[in-house]
Every structure is written in C-alpha cells, then in structure tokens.
Design an enzyme around this catalytic site. Structure first.
Site, mmCIF file in Angstrom:
data_model
loop_
_atom_site.group_PDB
_atom_site.id
_atom_site.type_symbol
_atom_site.label_atom_id
_atom_site.label_comp_id
_atom_site.label_asym_id
_atom_site.label_seq_id
_atom_site.Cartn_x
_atom_site.Cartn_y
_atom_site.Cartn_z
ATOM 1 N N ARG A 111 0.856 -1.180 0.000
ATOM 2 C CA ARG A 111 0.000 0.000 0.000
ATOM 3 C C ARG A 111 0.891 1.229 0.000
ATOM 4 O O ARG A 111 2.114 1.105 0.008
ATOM 5 C CB ARG A 111 -0.913 -0.005 1.220
ATOM 6 C CG ARG A 111 -0.161 0.097 2.530
ATOM 7 C CD ARG A 111 -1.106 0.214 3.710
ATOM 8 N NE ARG A 111 -0.358 0.177 4.955
ATOM 9 C CZ ARG A 111 -0.910 0.085 6.152
ATOM 10 N NH1 ARG A 111 -2.214 -0.002 6.270
ATOM 11 N NH2 ARG A 111 -0.169 0.062 7.233
ATOM 12 N N ASN A 149 -5.314 7.580 4.732
ATOM 13 C CA ASN A 149 -4.930 6.829 5.911
ATOM 14 C C ASN A 149 -3.492 7.163 6.268
ATOM 15 O O ASN A 149 -2.589 6.998 5.446
ATOM 16 C CB ASN A 149 -5.040 5.319 5.644
ATOM 17 C CG ASN A 149 -4.871 4.510 6.913
ATOM 18 O OD1 ASN A 149 -5.702 4.579 7.812
ATOM 19 N ND2 ASN A 149 -3.787 3.760 7.000
ATOM 20 N N GLU A 150 -3.303 7.666 7.460
ATOM 21 C CA GLU A 150 -1.955 7.873 7.997
ATOM 22 C C GLU A 150 -0.988 8.508 6.991
ATOM 23 O O GLU A 150 -0.003 7.896 6.576
ATOM 24 C CB GLU A 150 -1.380 6.552 8.510
ATOM 25 C CG GLU A 150 -2.189 5.960 9.640
ATOM 26 C CD GLU A 150 -1.499 4.789 10.316
ATOM 27 O OE1 GLU A 150 -0.643 4.153 9.679
ATOM 28 O OE2 GLU A 150 -1.804 4.520 11.490
ATOM 29 N N GLU A 320 -7.572 4.490 15.709
ATOM 30 C CA GLU A 320 -7.148 3.097 15.554
ATOM 31 C C GLU A 320 -6.348 2.684 16.769
ATOM 32 O O GLU A 320 -5.530 3.467 17.278
ATOM 33 C CB GLU A 320 -6.206 2.929 14.352
ATOM 34 C CG GLU A 320 -6.851 2.821 13.013
ATOM 35 C CD GLU A 320 -5.799 2.515 11.944
ATOM 36 O OE1 GLU A 320 -4.779 1.855 12.234
ATOM 37 O OE2 GLU A 320 -5.998 2.980 10.811
ATOM 38 N N GLU A 368 -1.867 -8.311 6.431
ATOM 39 C CA GLU A 368 -2.093 -8.181 7.878
ATOM 40 C C GLU A 368 -3.109 -9.207 8.395
ATOM 41 O O GLU A 368 -3.893 -8.917 9.287
ATOM 42 C CB GLU A 368 -2.526 -6.750 8.194
ATOM 43 C CG GLU A 368 -1.391 -5.779 7.939
ATOM 44 C CD GLU A 368 -1.678 -4.337 8.354
ATOM 45 O OE1 GLU A 368 -0.734 -3.659 8.799
ATOM 46 O OE2 GLU A 368 -2.831 -3.898 8.205
ATOM 47 N N PHE A 370 -2.789 -11.694 10.274
ATOM 48 C CA PHE A 370 -2.673 -12.055 11.687
ATOM 49 C C PHE A 370 -2.733 -10.839 12.618
ATOM 50 O O PHE A 370 -2.407 -10.932 13.793
ATOM 51 C CB PHE A 370 -1.404 -12.875 11.940
ATOM 52 C CG PHE A 370 -1.531 -14.266 11.381
ATOM 53 C CD1 PHE A 370 -2.454 -15.160 11.922
ATOM 54 C CD2 PHE A 370 -0.772 -14.673 10.295
ATOM 55 C CE1 PHE A 370 -2.607 -16.431 11.391
ATOM 56 C CE2 PHE A 370 -0.912 -15.948 9.755
ATOM 57 C CZ PHE A 370 -1.836 -16.834 10.311
ATOM 58 N N HIS A 371 -3.126 -9.698 12.061
ATOM 59 C CA HIS A 371 -3.326 -8.538 12.937
ATOM 60 C C HIS A 371 -4.598 -8.777 13.742
ATOM 61 O O HIS A 371 -5.551 -9.366 13.250
ATOM 62 C CB HIS A 371 -3.461 -7.268 12.104
ATOM 63 C CG HIS A 371 -3.343 -6.021 12.919
ATOM 64 N ND1 HIS A 371 -4.342 -5.583 13.762
ATOM 65 C CD2 HIS A 371 -2.338 -5.124 13.038
ATOM 66 C CE1 HIS A 371 -3.950 -4.470 14.356
ATOM 67 N NE2 HIS A 371 -2.733 -4.170 13.931
HETATM 68 C C1 GAL Z 1 -2.093 1.318 11.044
HETATM 69 C C2 GAL Z 1 -2.801 1.386 9.711
HETATM 70 C C3 GAL Z 1 -3.784 0.247 9.572
HETATM 71 C C4 GAL Z 1 -3.113 -1.059 9.930
HETATM 72 C C5 GAL Z 1 -2.544 -0.958 11.307
HETATM 73 C C6 GAL Z 1 -1.873 -2.217 11.750
HETATM 74 O O1 GAL Z 1 -0.956 2.106 11.098
HETATM 75 O O2 GAL Z 1 -3.498 2.595 9.587
HETATM 76 O O3 GAL Z 1 -4.249 0.212 8.247
HETATM 77 O O4 GAL Z 1 -2.112 -1.337 9.007
HETATM 78 O O5 GAL Z 1 -1.601 0.067 11.343
HETATM 79 O O6 GAL Z 1 -1.336 -2.069 13.049
#
Ligand code: GAL
Length: 676
Positions: A111, A149-150, A320, A368, A370-371
């Site tokens: 991304r 995003n970020e 988040e 991600e 396993f997030h």
């Molecule tokens: C953030 C991001 C999310 C995701 C997350 C994982 O920084 O905005 O999309 O990647 O981290 O911890």
C-alpha cells in the site's frame, strides 16, 4: 456541523466489508449491535473495489453496506481510499510510483505506493473523492469523512524535485536567503540557480542539515495540501459533515501534527504501543496527551473554530488501536485479559471521545491477516469478542463523562526539532526529541502527574511547570515565549540540546544553549556525548546517560554535579531563580529514579501535586473536569489488588464509594466524584 464528539462516546473501528462475501455483512451488523459499536470507518483501502478500471465505478456493494449499517444504527466515517491506488493506476502512471533517496522506483504490491507530489496521483485521488462525495455526502449513515490513511509517505522523483523548488522559493524568497539559511558556503554547496536544487538524495557523505530539514517541512506541507484538497471537495458536497484524517505517530513521520491540527475538524490519532511491559501503558498515556495537545493547539489557532457543542476544545478521537496483539520486532505479544479495556479507558480518560480499533474482523488473507481484530479468526465465541462486548458496555456507562483533563504540567513538543536532531552529523545519534519527551513524560506518569503537551507559542496559563525536552531549534519568538513564562513565575525544566540552533538548524554562537543561556543562567562550552552503554556519575550517587556537557554557571546554582572523569565537580543539573520563576537545566539524562527525584523537587516548588496523592504506584489516575463536576479514572496496571481513597459513584458498576475504591489486578474504575 454535527461532530462525532457531540454524541455518545464513539466505539468501533475500521470495517472492511470488501474483504468479505455479502452473507457476512448482516452478521457483522448483528455483532456490532451486540457489542454496542456505533461508528465504523468504511472503505479505507477499497479503491480497486470502488473503481476497478479508470472512471468505472462500482458502488452497488457500498450502497448495500451503508444501508445495512444505517438500518443497524451504526454510523459511518466514510473513507477516501487514496492510501492504496489500484494496480491499473500504477500501470497507467509509472511516473507516479515513488522513488527512494537512492533513486530506486518502488513497484506496486503493498500500500502507500504513490508519490503525493505527482499531479497524476493527486488528480486520480480527487476524482475518486469527488465520486464518493457526489454519491454519499447525504447518505443518512454518514457521520463524516475519514480522508486517506496515515499520511506520511515521501518521494524523490522529478515531480517532487520541482514541487520542492517551488516550496523553497515561497519559503525563502530568493536564493541568497536560501544559501544563507542552509549555510551553503560549507563544502561548496552555493546554489546560483533554483534548477540546481534537488531533493536530498543519497549522496557521498553527510547531507546538508538545512536541506534535510526543509525537505521534511516540505513534505508536511505537501501532504497537508493533498489532504485539504480532498477535504474541500468533501466539504463542498455537504458542509455539515466533519472531515478528518488519522495521524500516525513516530519520529519518522514527516508531518507536523500541530500544524495539521488546525486543518482537521477533529484530531484523530492511531496508537499502537511497541512495548509489551508497562512501557505500553506509558506510551499509551503519552500518545493520548500528544493528541490532546494538538487538539488544544488547534482550538487556539484554527482560523474558523469548528463548532463543538458540549465537548471540551481539547477533545480528540482514538481512531485506531489494536484489540489484541502488541507488535514488537519480530513477534506479536498477546495482550493480557483486561488490557484492551485499560488501554481504551486510558485514552478516554485523557480526552478521546471513544475508542476505535483496527480492525473489525480479521481477514483470511492479505499482508495483515494475523493482525488482531474485534472479531478474531476464532469468531464471536472468543475472549477478544467477549472483551469487545464488555468494552462497549463500559463506554455506554461513561456517557456522562466530559470536560477537560486536569493538568498543571506541560511538555513542549516540536516536530522540526525532532527532524533536525536526526541529522547524521549531530555529535551523537542517541539524542532524540521524542525519546527525551517520553523520558520526562514517563517519570511524571509514574509520579502520578498528568501532563499536557504544547507547541511553541501556545498559551501557558495554568501550567505551573513546563518541560522542554531537547527542543533543539529555538527561534527568537520561542525564546521570548519561554522567557515570558519564567518571568511570570513559571517553572521551566530544560534538558540538554534545547535551544542550541535556530529555525534553520544553524548553531547559535557564544556558548550553548545560546537561545536560553541567560534564562537558564548557564553556559556550556563543550559537549561530551556518551556511548550507548556508557554513563557519567553524579555526586548524589546517580548516573547520567546519553549526554554530558562542560557547563559553567552564570547566575544559576548547582543542584547536582558530575563526579569523576574530566567533568569532575562541574555542574550537571542547575537551577536559576528568575523573579518568582525558576529555570532548571539538565545537561545529562539522569536515571529514572534521579530524574523523578529532580522533577518531584521542581514540581513541589512549583506547587504541582499528583492527581491522587494517595494512589499507589502503578495505578494511573486522571481527572476530567467540567465546571463543578469531575470524574476520576483509576487504572490498575499492577498484578495486585489496589485501594485508592476516593468518594463518589463508580460508574462502571453504578456503586457508591464512601472511602476507597478497590481495584482488582488490572482493573479499572471511573468515579463521578462527590464535591468537597
Ligand atoms: C495502522 C494502519 C492500519 C493497519 C494498522 C496495523 O498504522 O493505519 O491500516 O495497518 O496500522 O497495526
């Protein structure tokens, strides 16, 4: 404008229905209702699902999702998906792929693979933003917009170089001023034509500090323009909807969050601790205090104040966080039961209007996979989902909590100082503005003090103590701001490497730290940077790390001296009385015990008392106040039962408290305090 902060505390997170078949969507909404989720951000990375080919939009699925959410009573922060352009975009516009400092052009496959200074990217981003605005700006599910995003990417391509030159011309006016600011007389770097200036690409040896610093400033402004372009499109479609973007924190981020705060309708921050021990709680408190500081800064400096009926000006939103794992280098650490609740309430205590998470449901694939998620791979029959339901219930019980966070200590935060200290030609790679900020914050957190954060120039009324942690760049205005604070009776604690350079990162002459020398009553001639595993000894038995200086007094008193070695008997920590104010100087980083003792002394002299003087160590205490009403948050970060003297009504259990609250190990309590 109806702000998210006007209603109940927000609860939810990133929802990615595009990753799931339609059948899952109704189950999602049913589970959201069960958990009390009331706000989800949809479509953050959904560009290729929304626009599978240039100009061909597929909105039917999103129509359905928004209708479902609306019917379920879940509000939506609709995202613009511009942090992840689709493969077709990269193929059609290879020139919009980012170039690293080494000149390597990155390829599609992750991304954030775009250059935000490239017209093709900006145009495509505005097109999809406009299409979303046209279709959804009046959809009843919408609570507002979540742009991108970020923000935080950089690039070194030719588009960037051209934009950088334009930015430099606007900042410096002419080449004479630029050459002067960058001290280009050094190493034959004098520029005689704008075309000679490139981005600070990989070069033979040390790069120019002014060049590097301006490049970071340029990216902050460029990304901000990319944001405001989208924001203005969205606002034009429906001025009643708030617009924001989620901040990513970290020393690498080329974004001046204070400056950005004046352009968002609500400061929204993502936070992921990187420590698994109590460092996670320390980091959580600092992140929240930073967010609140930016929100307050915005309230003071925003050109047109956003209406925020009922909410304190310093209100912000945790956009988040991770429901479960803490990601450390090479390993994910599973959060202990109750920790998600404590982290979330720590944010709410410190001014967040709720708690949002990444992410709603854990995907089966993708980078991600396993997030952690509120609905983990195990499904709803899981500890994490049960904790999700419990947190939703807790947040509902806290609906009445409002008002500002009580704090009489402030820490100064300065993005440009953080960037400038990262120049590889500094006397040591160890000093770091964020690290120094975190050290002071950590010590004060353990001592039971709540800290605000401020940006140079912010109002300082009400702060009895002000900490200046390695604020390396101090211009004349900031020097005057600090002088004014101390002369008015304030208590300043400045650390080493504060006030050494001007706004262009040029060293101020005559002895360090020249901008503050008179105020601090000291003069340093030489630096003695320490090796990572090295320390200096102090005459009170303590040690200092990272840094030391040959310091002479010019009005200040010695509080602690160096002992042994070349600095033997020279001042290490000093105090300068200026009228009724005091200016302390720490020329080294004392170990935490000593640092705490010093800050305790400074705090006592300043009349600063802990939020709850009788609270045991390890119980975080934060007070919110609105007029006569106040709420006390108690978070037990220890493995033992703890008792805190207090009176009021505990809101999570609706129980009256006459004398003391009993907190189970890892437990939390929020009291509506009785007056008197
Ligand atoms: C953030 C991001 C999310 C995701 C997350 C994982 O920084 O905005 O999309 O990647 O981290 O911890």
């Amino acid at each position: 404008m109806l702000m998210w902060t006007d209603g109940p505390l927000c609860y939810g997170g990133d929802y990615n229905p595009e990753q799931w078949p339609e059948q899952v969507w109704s189950e999602d909404v049913a589970l959201m209702r069960q958990a009390g989720v009331n706000l989800v951000t949809v479509g953050v990375f959904a560009w290729s699902r929304l626009e599978p080919a240039p100009g061909r939009y597929t909105f039917d699925w999103l129509d359905q999702v928004l209708d479902l959410l609306h019917a379920g009573g879940v509000r939506v922060a609709l995202a613009t998906p511009t942090a992840s352009p689709p493969p077709w975009f990269s193929l059609a516009h290879p020139g919009a792929l980012p170039v690293t400092a080494d000149g390597i052009r990155l390829h599609h496959g992750s991304r954030d693979t775009y250059c935000a200074a490239t017209p093709a990217y900006r145009e495509a981003a505005l097109r999809i933003t406009t299409a979303l605005a046209d279709r959804y700006a009046h959809h009843p599910a919408l609570a507002g917009w979540h742009v991108h995003n970020e923000y935080g990417t950089t690039c070194h391509c030719e588009h960037t170089a051209r934009a950088f030159r334009r930015w430099l011309a606007a900042r410096h006016g002419d080449l004479t001023a630029l050459n002067d600011a960058w001290v280009t007389s050094f190493w034959s770097q004098h520029y005689s034509d704008w075309a000679q200036i490139s981005t600070p690409r990989a070069t033979q040896y040390l790069p120019n500090p002014g060049h590097l610093l301006d490049f970071r400033r340029f990216w902050s402004d460029t990304l901000l323009t990319a944001y405001t372009e989208q924001r203005d499109r969205l606002r034009a479609a429906n001025p009643a909807l708030p617009v924001t973007t989620n901040y990513v924190l970290g020393g690498w981020v080329p974004v001046d969050h204070a400056r950005w705060a004046t352009e968002v309708d609500l400061v929204a921050v993502d936070h992921y601790p990187s420590a698994v021990d109590q460092g996670a709680e320390e980091q959580t408190a600092l992140a929240a205090d930073l967010a609140r500081g930016w929100a307050r800064h915005a309230a003071v400096h925003r050109r047109s104040a956003a209406p925020r009926a009922g909410a304190a000006a310093s209100t912000w939103l945790l956009m988040e966080s991770a429901p479960n794992q803490i990601h450390t280098a090479g390993r994910m650490h599973t959060k202990e039961p109750g920790r998600m609740m404590r982290h979330s309430l720590a944010h709410v205590a410190r001014g967040s209007h709720g708690a949002l998470f990444f992410q709603w449901r854990a995907p089966v694939g993708g980078a991600e996979r396993f997030h952690s998620a509120l609905v983990p791979h195990a499904g709803a029959d899981s500890r994490v989902f049960r904790e999700t339901v419990a947190l939703g219930a807790a947040l509902r019980r806290l609906t009445e909590v409002r008002g500002d966070v009580e704090a009489s200590v402030a820490l100064v935060v300065d993005a440009a100082s953080a960037w400038a200290l990262r120049h590889p030609g500094m006397p040591s790679t160890l000093p770091d503005h964020h690290d120094e900020l975190a050290a002071a914050h950590r010590v004060l957190w353990h001592a039971g003090h709540t800290c605000d954060t401020v940006t140079p120039g912010d109002p300082l009324d009400g702060y009895r103590m002000l900490v200046l942690p390695a604020v390396y760049l101090v211009d004349d205005t900031t020097a005057g701001w600090l002088r004014g604070y101390v002369h008015a009776g304030g208590h300043l604690v400045a650390t080493y490497l504060s006030g050494v350079a001007d706004e262009h990162a040029r060293v101020r002459l005559g002895g360090y730290p020249a901008a503050l020398r008179e105020l601090l009553g000291v003069r340093a001639e030489e630096f003695h940077p320490l090796a990572e595993d090295d320390h200096v000894r102090l005459d009170d038995g303590a040690t200092g790390r990272i840094w030391a200086e040959t310091l002479r007094l010019s009005g200040a008193d010695t509080v602690v001296s160096y002992t042994g070695g070349v600095l033997d008997a020279m001042p290490a920590v000093t105090r300068h009385r200026v009228g009724t104010g005091t200016a302390w100087y720490l020329s080294t980083r004392p170990d935490d015990t000593t640092y705490r003792r010093l800050l305790d002394t400074a705090a006592r002299a300043a009349g600063v008392t802990p939020v709850c003087p009788d609270a045991p160590e390890g119980v975080e205490t934060v007070r919110r106040r609105d007029g006569d009403a106040s709420w006390l948050f108690l978070l037990n970060h220890t493995d033992h039962e703890q008792h805190v003297p207090a009176r009021g009504v505990e809101l999570l259990t609706a129980t009256p408290v006459e004398r003391a609250v009993t907190l189970p190990p890892g437990g939390v309590a929020v009291l509506r305090e009785h007056k008197g």
